[in-house]
Write an enzyme that holds these catalytic residues in place. Structure first.
Site, PDB file in Angstrom:
ATOM      1  N   CYS A  29       0.807  -1.208   0.000  1.00 51.17           N
ATOM      2  CA  CYS A  29       0.000   0.000   0.000  1.00 51.17           C
ATOM      3  C   CYS A  29       0.849   1.270   0.000  1.00 51.17           C
ATOM      4  O   CYS A  29       0.488   2.267  -0.610  1.00 51.17           O
ATOM      5  CB  CYS A  29      -0.981   0.004   1.144  1.00 51.17           C
ATOM      6  N   HIS A  82      -2.090   0.787   7.154  1.00 52.49           N
ATOM      7  CA  HIS A  82      -2.392   1.072   5.747  1.00 52.49           C
ATOM      8  C   HIS A  82      -1.908   2.489   5.416  1.00 52.49           C
ATOM      9  O   HIS A  82      -1.679   3.306   6.309  1.00 52.49           O
ATOM     10  CB  HIS A  82      -3.906   0.964   5.546  1.00 52.49           C
ATOM     11  N   ASP A 140      -8.093   5.761  -2.290  1.00 53.87           N
ATOM     12  CA  ASP A 140      -7.247   4.644  -1.841  1.00 53.87           C
ATOM     13  C   ASP A 140      -6.719   3.929  -3.070  1.00 53.87           C
ATOM     14  O   ASP A 140      -7.378   3.057  -3.633  1.00 53.87           O
ATOM     15  CB  ASP A 140      -8.044   3.689  -0.964  1.00 53.87           C
TER      16      ASP A 140
END
Lengths: 305, 664
Positions: B421, B465, B481
């Site tokens: 991520c 994250h 995202d």
């Protein structure tokens, strides 16, 4: 009235034996508890007189056996002799066949002779020539013993000492009592003149009454605590036996009866304890008999429950 | 003289009572097991060599005891001790502090055991055990450690009992020990509830007390979050009062990173205030968050926090902060409005900062971004085109991305195409900035699973994250995202759903171990209750609890007074109970005790071995004026006590007479 008999008897006895009320009451307790009594003291303090007076006042058949080093068992128990007339053996009963026996200076005789008497005390019967002859009832032995430090004595072994319910000491009379003794008539004559104040049956009645006295659970607890204390104490080698415990309770019952109560108090137990335990316990270490102070310490260490 | 010795033995005197005796096998077994259980929870936190050496020393002592051999030479022990001291100093770099202190004590326990043979040594070892049992809670206050330590205390008391009563059996000793512990329970509860809780850090706790806490940091470099993702440790728990938000809304905001130097992202400049810099709107979610200590101020609130309790600060990057670093587990009641529009009137410096890029880095990405921006009508259009483009690149989401060189974004987008991520977020923000759209990286946690056992939501370190925020005019900051482009499952079902098949997952996440997960859920529910009710009882909850009892808002002196009175009355109660146990609760006994107590005030207490009539005679002599009454009472008592049965009426009469006895 069992208690009144006791009072009468003690009053009469204290007329002859002066200043020894407590000891007389102890001796009577022993009689009522159906136990045998050992008196340990110097010669001449009135041991024989005490035995004689008790026998006289209760009207018991009295025999005195003077123990010497050459006394034989047969001299106590009796002997079978051949009767020419009937061509058979006839048993000549010895002095043991009496209701109250004074075994004077028991530690002067040999152990064999001692044990002849002591066995009779325990069994309350005599076996001779295969026949068993019962001893009279009541049967009561008062043995006297000089302190065993004296020369030419055979100290009673532990197992034999256990057959005596109580051991007492008489001690010297106090000044007033001694003065009355010195100024009064000879004791022997007084005894000879003295009539019985109670009957042997009255004594048996007292014995039964004492056995019927109430004993509370708490008192049994107390007696058990005392016994346990003798067994756990570091001061003594070994403790009191269950037989000693039974004897202690019986003696306390008799004492309570004389005191005029129908129940037993810790005080009764405490009063009898030194006399019941004194000759049964031995000091740890040298194994000697404990001093009264040691027994008192033990009593003080056990709380009354 | 054999005689007296024999008698002493028979009378049951303990042979060790003299103090010169040596360690018996049975005592040694107790001592060693107490020491072993005491050390067990320490082994996890101590350096490996300390743990190994402690175990070795314990084992050595056990084998000596087993073979009945003598303890080793004192010089040898001293030598080992000096070596241990030096080792601790070298391993920790300093000697005075919690961790080196505990390590050295653990070693000393083993060494002390080796020279233990006398009574005094045994007591010292047990004392050391108690000390170490206390010390373990510096590092770990979890339920299993507490249970283990309780067991160690039980055995230590058992070891003490083995000194005083060598004849007792194992079960008897354990029972007595448990009884002693149980008797301490009321005191423990009282102190737990009433003893003033200290706010802030513990007094005098050394500086190393809070090292080694894991969690997010305020920088992000490639690999920093993927490393965290391997940890199954719990980051925080949340309990929602209603339905929890959808998984796609579960963004727990940590540091917002705005400065990029080509490899590492750093926190943006931000300002704190008492009020949230936005107007909350939309659905409202109330929840209670229980954060594990991470030694940072951020509270990891769900986007976007508002209506927080006093003491919570809001930053201009929409984070919620506490005033102090979280050095212990912290519980807070928070509210989130996930659909709030934020940052409509963002200041120019912030937007400028959100456009800054290091010069000359990642030229290919810059070129691509410029190309995308050139053909767009608006920033929103640029955003849509960039997302489309990234999707088209066919990036792969993986826990083990290959290493990249200086131009990490170029390498990720055009060469390796594999990343976690942080790579996605970093590349996306870089592209947006290069295209002239203000953007920044947001770190935090995403997701969280509901524990079916107690309904609480658990967020682990593996949920860490990184995502992005883009600023569009009239729309403010919008969450994007980029990870979802490659792995949409990451958002909906967590890490396990997002990783390609065949990638090694942490053990608990593997589908074939679902029973293990289930077991862990149960365990975590239990340990959550422990955290909430035992460890979470802090000064605030104490105040709350006491004010409910009507004892709130009291000064310190009153406090100490209450504690003293409570302790004294508890002691009194226990004492009275013990006294009642000792004395039978018989009314007759009480009356008699009352009588002798009254006379004791006149200096005439009853000797324990004194019978009632003897006592009465003594009293009557000492108090001739009351002789008749006293004799009456003592005779009545003797009759009632030793001539059963005692009727209640008679006992009452005795009590009445004792009561009415007026001593002058």
């Amino acid at each position: 009235m069992p208690q009144r008999h006791a009072t009468t008897l003690l009053e009469a006895a204290s007329q002859i034996i002066l200043g020894k009320e407590h000891e007389l009451q102890l001796a009577l307790s022993c009689l009522i508890a159906r136990g045998h009594l050992l008196i340990e003291d110097m010669p001449g303090v009135g041991k024989t007189t005490l035995a004689h007076v008790l026998a006289r006042l209760v009207g018991l058949h009295f025999q005195r056996i003077q123990f010497t080093s050459d006394l034989l068992p047969a001299d106590i128990v009796g002997v079978s002799v051949f009767d020419r007339a009937t061509s058979s053996f006839r048993f000549n009963a010895g002095p043991v066949f009496a209701q109250l026996i004074l075994a004077d200076e028991i530690n002067r005789a040999t152990p064999k002779t001692q044990s002849a008497l002591l066995e009779a005390m325990e069994e309350r019967q005599i076996t001779a020539d295969g026949a068993t002859l019962p001893l009279p009832d009541p049967f009561f032995v008062i043995a006297t013993q000089n302190p065993s430090t004296q020369i030419g004595t055979f100290p009673l072994p532990e197992s034999q000492l256990d057959r005596f319910l109580m051991r007492i000491r008489l001690g010297y009379p106090d000044r007033a009592a001694e003065r009355a003794l010195l100024m009064g008539e000879a004791r022997r004559e007084l005894i000879e003149r003295q009539q019985p104040v109670i009957a042997p049956d009255d004594l048996i009645e007292m014995q039964h009454a004492a056995q019927a006295l109430q004993v509370a659970d708490r008192l049994i607890d107390y007696v058990q605590n005392l016994l346990a204390a003798t067994r756990q104490s570091d001061e003594f080698a070994g403790g009191l036996s269950p037989r000693a415990g039974l004897g202690l309770l019986a003696a306390a019952r008799a004492w309570a009866l004389i005191e005029g109560r129908d129940h037993v108090l810790p005080e009764d137990v405490q009063c009898m304890f030194p006399h019941v335990a004194g000759h049964r316990l031995h000091l740890a270490g040298d194994g000697r008999a404990p001093a009264p102070a040691a027994l008192d310490r033990l009593l003080q260490s056990v709380p009354v429950s | 003289m054999p005689g007296p010795a024999m008698f002493r033995r028979r009378s049951g005197t303990a042979p060790h009572a003299t103090g010169a005796a040596t360690l018996q096998a049975d005592q040694g077994a107790w001592l060693l097991s107490a020491a072993a259980l005491t050390l067990a929870p320490h082994l996890l936190t101590l350096p490996l060599w300390v743990s190994a050496l402690s175990v070795l020393l314990l084992g050595w002592r056990a084998s000596l005891l087993w073979q009945g051999r003598r303890t080793p030479n004192t010089y040898l022990i001293v030598l080992i001790a000096i070596g241990a001291g030096i080792g601790v100093r070298v391993a920790f770099g300093h000697f005075f502090g919690k961790d080196p202190g505990l390590a050295f004590l653990a070693l000393l326990l083993g060494l002390k055991l080796l020279e233990t043979s006398t009574m005094r040594d045994i007591r010292a070892v047990i004392l050391l055990c108690f000390f170490l049992q206390l010390g373990v809670f510096f590092d770990n206050q979890s339920l299993p450690v507490a249970a283990l330590t309780l067991g160690a205390s039980l055995l230590s008391i058992g070891a003490l009992l083995s000194l005083s009563d060598p004849a007792a059996g194992t079960r008897e000793r354990l029972r007595t020990s448990a009884l002693l512990l149980a008797q301490g329970l009321p005191f423990m509860l009282m102190l737990f509830v009433l003893f003033p809780r200290i706010e802030g850090p513990l007094w005098g706790l050394p500086a190393d007390a809070h090292s080694g806490m894991s969690g997010l940091s305020d920088t992000m470099a490639p690999g920093s979050i993927s490393n965290l993702s391997l940890s199954e440790a719990i980051a925080f728990r949340a309990e929602f009062s209603g339905t929890p938000p959808r998984p796609a809304q579960r963004y727990w905001r940590g540091p917002v990173l705005s400065e990029f130097d080509g490899s590492t992202w750093r926190a943006a400049r931000q300002f704190e205030g008492e009020r949230a810099p936005y107007a909350p709107s939309g659905p409202r979610f109330e929840y209670r968050i229980t954060l594990e200590a991470h030694n940072q101020r951020w509270l990891l609130a769900l986007d976007y926090p508002a209506d927080a309790p006093e003491g919570v600060r809001y930053t201009t990057t929409f984070q919620a902060l506490s005033t102090q670093p979280l050095r212990s587990r912290t519980r807070l009641d928070l509210v989130a409005y996930p659909e709030t529009v934020v940052g409509l009137d963002e200041t120019a410096p912030v937007l400028d900062a959100a456009l800054r890029l290091p010069p000359d880095s990642n030229p290919r990405t810059r070129a691509l971004a410029r190309e995308l921006a050139a053909g767009s009508a608006s920033p929103a259009h640029t955003l849509a085109r960039t997302l489309d483009r990234m999707r088209a690149i066919d990036l792969t989401y993986t826990l083990r991305p290959p290493l990249t060189g200086g131009n990490g974004v170029d390498a990720f987008l055009f060469e390796t195409r594999r990343g976690f991520c942080e790579h996605f977020a970093s590349a996306f923000v870089f592209m947006m900035r290069a295209a002239g759209v203000p953007a920044r990286v947001v770190t935090g946690y995403q997701g969280g699973e509901i524990n079916p056992v107690d309904g609480s939501m658990i967020v682990r370190q593996s949920d860490a994250h990184a995502w992005a925020e883009v600023w569009l005019p009239q729309r403010g900051w919008i969450r994007i995202d980029p990870t979802a482009l490659a792995a949409p499952g990451r958002i909906e079902s967590g890490l396990a759903g997002a990783l390609p098949a065949g990638e090694a997952l942490p053990l608990f996440m593997r589908p074939q171990f679902s029973w293990l997960r289930d077991l862990r859920f149960r365990w975590e529910a239990v340990s959550n209750s422990w955290n909430q009710w035992v460890l979470g009882y802090n000064s605030e909850r104490q105040r709350e609890f006491l004010s409910r009892l009507g004892l709130g808002e009291l000064g310190w002196s009153t406090w100490i007074g209450i504690l003293g009175v409570a302790a004294a009355s508890l002691m009194g109660l226990l004492f009275a109970w013990a006294l009642r146990q000792a004395q039978a609760s018989d009314p007759l006994d009480r009356a008699w005790a009352n009588f002798s107590a009254r006379l004791a005030r006149h200096g005439l207490s009853r000797h324990p071995a004194e019978g009632p009539l003897d006592y009465g005679r003594r009293l009557a002599q000492a108090l001739p004026g009351h002789a008749a009454e006293i004799t009456d009472i003592t005779t009545r008592y003797a009759n009632l006590r030793y001539r059963p049965p005692a009727t209640p009426e008679a006992v009452r009469e005795l009590k009445r007479r004792i009561r009415t006895l007026k001593l002058t």
